[in-house]
Design a protein around this motif. Sequence first.
Motif, PDB file in Angstrom:
ATOM      1  N   ILE A   7       0.841  -1.201   0.000  1.00  0.00           N
ATOM      2  CA  ILE A   7       0.000   0.000   0.000  1.00  0.00           C
ATOM      3  C   ILE A   7       0.875   1.250   0.000  1.00  0.00           C
ATOM      4  O   ILE A   7       0.623   2.199  -0.742  1.00  0.00           O
ATOM      5  CB  ILE A   7      -0.976  -0.006   1.203  1.00  0.00           C
ATOM      6  N   LEU A   8       1.924   1.254   0.806  1.00  0.00           N
ATOM      7  CA  LEU A   8       2.829   2.402   0.852  1.00  0.00           C
ATOM      8  C   LEU A   8       3.465   2.635  -0.517  1.00  0.00           C
ATOM      9  O   LEU A   8       3.515   3.753  -0.998  1.00  0.00           O
ATOM     10  CB  LEU A   8       3.909   2.172   1.914  1.00  0.00           C
ATOM     11  N   LEU A   9       3.932   1.590  -1.165  1.00  0.00           N
ATOM     12  CA  LEU A   9       4.544   1.738  -2.486  1.00  0.00           C
ATOM     13  C   LEU A   9       3.544   2.228  -3.523  1.00  0.00           C
ATOM     14  O   LEU A   9       3.869   3.078  -4.357  1.00  0.00           O
ATOM     15  CB  LEU A   9       5.158   0.407  -2.942  1.00  0.00           C
ATOM     16  N   LEU A  10       2.334   1.720  -3.477  1.00  0.00           N
ATOM     17  CA  LEU A  10       1.320   2.141  -4.437  1.00  0.00           C
ATOM     18  C   LEU A  10       0.884   3.576  -4.218  1.00  0.00           C
ATOM     19  O   LEU A  10       0.647   4.323  -5.165  1.00  0.00           O
ATOM     20  CB  LEU A  10       0.107   1.212  -4.394  1.00  0.00           C
ATOM     21  N   THR A  11       0.770   4.007  -2.982  1.00  0.00           N
ATOM     22  CA  THR A  11       0.299   5.359  -2.721  1.00  0.00           C
ATOM     23  C   THR A  11       1.396   6.398  -2.915  1.00  0.00           C
ATOM     24  O   THR A  11       1.103   7.542  -3.211  1.00  0.00           O
ATOM     25  CB  THR A  11      -0.285   5.496  -1.304  1.00  0.00           C
ATOM     26  N   THR A  12       2.645   6.025  -2.781  1.00  0.00           N
ATOM     27  CA  THR A  12       3.706   7.006  -2.984  1.00  0.00           C
ATOM     28  C   THR A  12       4.147   7.074  -4.440  1.00  0.00           C
ATOM     29  O   THR A  12       4.749   8.047  -4.849  1.00  0.00           O
ATOM     30  CB  THR A  12       4.934   6.691  -2.108  1.00  0.00           C
ATOM     31  N   SER A  13       3.810   6.097  -5.251  1.00  0.00           N
ATOM     32  CA  SER A  13       4.273   6.121  -6.637  1.00  0.00           C
ATOM     33  C   SER A  13       3.681   7.282  -7.417  1.00  0.00           C
ATOM     34  O   SER A  13       4.348   7.861  -8.265  1.00  0.00           O
ATOM     35  CB  SER A  13       3.961   4.798  -7.343  1.00  0.00           C
ATOM     36  N   SER A  14       2.436   7.680  -7.143  1.00  0.00           N
ATOM     37  CA  SER A  14       1.868   8.815  -7.869  1.00  0.00           C
ATOM     38  C   SER A  14       2.563  10.109  -7.484  1.00  0.00           C
ATOM     39  O   SER A  14       2.716  11.001  -8.302  1.00  0.00           O
ATOM     40  CB  SER A  14       0.359   8.924  -7.614  1.00  0.00           C
ATOM     41  N   ALA A  15       3.015  10.204  -6.232  1.00  0.00           N
ATOM     42  CA  ALA A  15       3.716  11.409  -5.830  1.00  0.00           C
ATOM     43  C   ALA A  15       5.063  11.512  -6.529  1.00  0.00           C
ATOM     44  O   ALA A  15       5.565  12.594  -6.768  1.00  0.00           O
ATOM     45  CB  ALA A  15       3.904  11.426  -4.310  1.00  0.00           C
ATOM     46  N   LEU A  16       5.668  10.385  -6.859  1.00  0.00           N
ATOM     47  CA  LEU A  16       6.945  10.394  -7.535  1.00  0.00           C
ATOM     48  C   LEU A  16       6.802  10.599  -9.033  1.00  0.00           C
ATOM     49  O   LEU A  16       7.782  10.806  -9.727  1.00  0.00           O
ATOM     50  CB  LEU A  16       7.688   9.080  -7.254  1.00  0.00           C
ATOM     51  N   ALA A  17       5.587  10.543  -9.551  1.00  0.00           N
ATOM     52  CA  ALA A  17       5.375  10.662 -10.985  1.00  0.00           C
ATOM     53  C   ALA A  17       5.619  12.072 -11.493  1.00  0.00           C
ATOM     54  O   ALA A  17       5.869  12.265 -12.670  1.00  0.00           O
ATOM     55  CB  ALA A  17       3.970  10.206 -11.350  1.00  0.00           C
ATOM     56  N   TRP A  18       5.549  13.084 -10.644  1.00  0.00           N
ATOM     57  CA  TRP A  18       5.829  14.463 -11.035  1.00  0.00           C
ATOM     58  C   TRP A  18       7.236  14.810 -10.587  1.00  0.00           C
ATOM     59  O   TRP A  18       7.588  14.630  -9.429  1.00  0.00           O
ATOM     60  CB  TRP A  18       4.836  15.425 -10.394  1.00  0.00           C
ATOM     61  N   GLU A  19       8.060  15.328 -11.509  1.00  0.00           N
ATOM     62  CA  GLU A  19       9.432  15.676 -11.189  1.00  0.00           C
ATOM     63  C   GLU A  19       9.773  17.034 -11.780  1.00  0.00           C
ATOM     64  O   GLU A  19       9.306  17.371 -12.867  1.00  0.00           O
ATOM     65  CB  GLU A  19      10.403  14.648 -11.768  1.00  0.00           C
ATOM     66  N   ALA A  20      10.599  17.780 -11.071  1.00  0.00           N
ATOM     67  CA  ALA A  20      11.100  19.056 -11.574  1.00  0.00           C
ATOM     68  C   ALA A  20      12.616  18.971 -11.656  1.00  0.00           C
ATOM     69  O   ALA A  20      13.255  18.385 -10.788  1.00  0.00           O
ATOM     70  CB  ALA A  20      10.683  20.202 -10.663  1.00  0.00           C
ATOM     71  N   ARG A  21      13.155  19.562 -12.724  1.00  0.00           N
ATOM     72  CA  ARG A  21      14.597  19.604 -12.906  1.00  0.00           C
ATOM     73  C   ARG A  21      15.009  21.035 -13.246  1.00  0.00           C
ATOM     74  O   ARG A  21      14.350  21.709 -14.019  1.00  0.00           O
ATOM     75  CB  ARG A  21      15.029  18.684 -14.039  1.00  0.00           C
ATOM     76  N   SER A  22      16.124  21.443 -12.656  1.00  0.00           N
ATOM     77  CA  SER A  22      16.683  22.762 -12.940  1.00  0.00           C
ATOM     78  C   SER A  22      17.917  22.588 -13.809  1.00  0.00           C
ATOM     79  O   SER A  22      18.660  21.635 -13.656  1.00  0.00           O
ATOM     80  CB  SER A  22      17.079  23.468 -11.642  1.00  0.00           C
ATOM     81  N   GLY A  23      18.111  23.520 -14.690  1.00  0.00           N
ATOM     82  CA  GLY A  23      19.275  23.511 -15.577  1.00  0.00           C
ATOM     83  C   GLY A  23      19.183  24.719 -16.469  1.00  0.00           C
ATOM     84  O   GLY A  23      18.621  25.746 -16.084  1.00  0.00           O
ATOM     85  N   GLU A  24      19.716  24.626 -17.666  1.00  0.00           N
ATOM     86  CA  GLU A  24      19.595  25.732 -18.612  1.00  0.00           C
ATOM     87  C   GLU A  24      18.130  26.007 -18.930  1.00  0.00           C
ATOM     88  O   GLU A  24      17.738  27.134 -19.190  1.00  0.00           O
ATOM     89  CB  GLU A  24      20.361  25.424 -19.888  1.00  0.00           C
ATOM     90  N   VAL A  25      17.337  24.944 -18.944  1.00  0.00           N
ATOM     91  CA  VAL A  25      15.886  25.026 -19.134  1.00  0.00           C
ATOM     92  C   VAL A  25      15.236  24.399 -17.911  1.00  0.00           C
ATOM     93  O   VAL A  25      15.620  23.307 -17.492  1.00  0.00           O
ATOM     94  CB  VAL A  25      15.451  24.283 -20.422  1.00  0.00           C
ATOM     95  N   CYS A  26      14.276  25.083 -17.316  1.00  0.00           N
ATOM     96  CA  CYS A  26      13.523  24.531 -16.187  1.00  0.00           C
ATOM     97  C   CYS A  26      12.531  23.523 -16.753  1.00  0.00           C
ATOM     98  O   CYS A  26      11.890  23.778 -17.777  1.00  0.00           O
ATOM     99  CB  CYS A  26      12.772  25.629 -15.448  1.00  0.00           C
ATOM    100  N   GLU A  27      12.377  22.391 -16.078  1.00  0.00           N
ATOM    101  CA  GLU A  27      11.526  21.328 -16.615  1.00  0.00           C
ATOM    102  C   GLU A  27      10.689  20.692 -15.505  1.00  0.00           C
ATOM    103  O   GLU A  27      11.187  20.420 -14.415  1.00  0.00           O
ATOM    104  CB  GLU A  27      12.403  20.269 -17.280  1.00  0.00           C
ATOM    105  N   LEU A  28       9.427  20.455 -15.811  1.00  0.00           N
ATOM    106  CA  LEU A  28       8.483  19.770 -14.934  1.00  0.00           C
ATOM    107  C   LEU A  28       7.887  18.648 -15.761  1.00  0.00           C
ATOM    108  O   LEU A  28       7.357  18.895 -16.851  1.00  0.00           O
ATOM    109  CB  LEU A  28       7.399  20.751 -14.492  1.00  0.00           C
ATOM    110  N   THR A  29       7.999  17.400 -15.284  1.00  0.00           N
ATOM    111  CA  THR A  29       7.511  16.279 -16.081  1.00  0.00           C
ATOM    112  C   THR A  29       6.608  15.363 -15.266  1.00  0.00           C
ATOM    113  O   THR A  29       6.719  15.274 -14.043  1.00  0.00           O
ATOM    114  CB  THR A  29       8.673  15.428 -16.646  1.00  0.00           C
ATOM    115  N   HIS A  30       5.748  14.691 -15.998  1.00  0.00           N
ATOM    116  CA  HIS A  30       4.858  13.677 -15.428  1.00  0.00           C
ATOM    117  C   HIS A  30       4.776  12.525 -16.423  1.00  0.00           C
ATOM    118  O   HIS A  30       4.409  12.728 -17.579  1.00  0.00           O
ATOM    119  CB  HIS A  30       3.468  14.259 -15.192  1.00  0.00           C
TER     120      HIS A  30
END
Length: 142
Positions: A7-30
């Motif tokens: 249950i913990l793995l299943l409920t936290t996986s959606s939270a990990l599906a959104w990621e932000a990265r900083s660099g020359e271009v700012c990026e937000l992915t899902h």
Amino acid sequence: MLRVLAILLLTTSSALAWEARSGEVCELTHDGTTVQVRVTYDPGVGEYAIAISPDQPWSAAPLFAIRFDGPRGLTISTDRHVISDGGTTFTVTDRGFGNVLNGLEFNNRATALLGDREVAFALAGAGPAVRVFRACTRATGV
């Protein structure tokens, strides 16, 4: 105990599906099960973009809208969109993306609407990633 772990793995996986990265271009992915969403900010041109790539190609239509459902629901529409990669990716660019970022950060679900096609994706876990994305855009001078 195994049930709790599952249950913990299943409920936290959606939270990990959104990621932000900083660099020359700012990026937000899902990376969802049926759709990929990529939001970028390129400080070199001062432009934001959102690209939505579902598992089935888009068909051309004159108007695109994205509806955000949740506590701060709203619908945004535009006729300035491009379909590329053989219909698999839909992109909108603009110099301001406050409504899009608010929609992603403060709601539960988004639905991209193009013609008679609707592509929905969950926003669970998007808030923290949107805040990192916003910090990246501020760091570039926006």
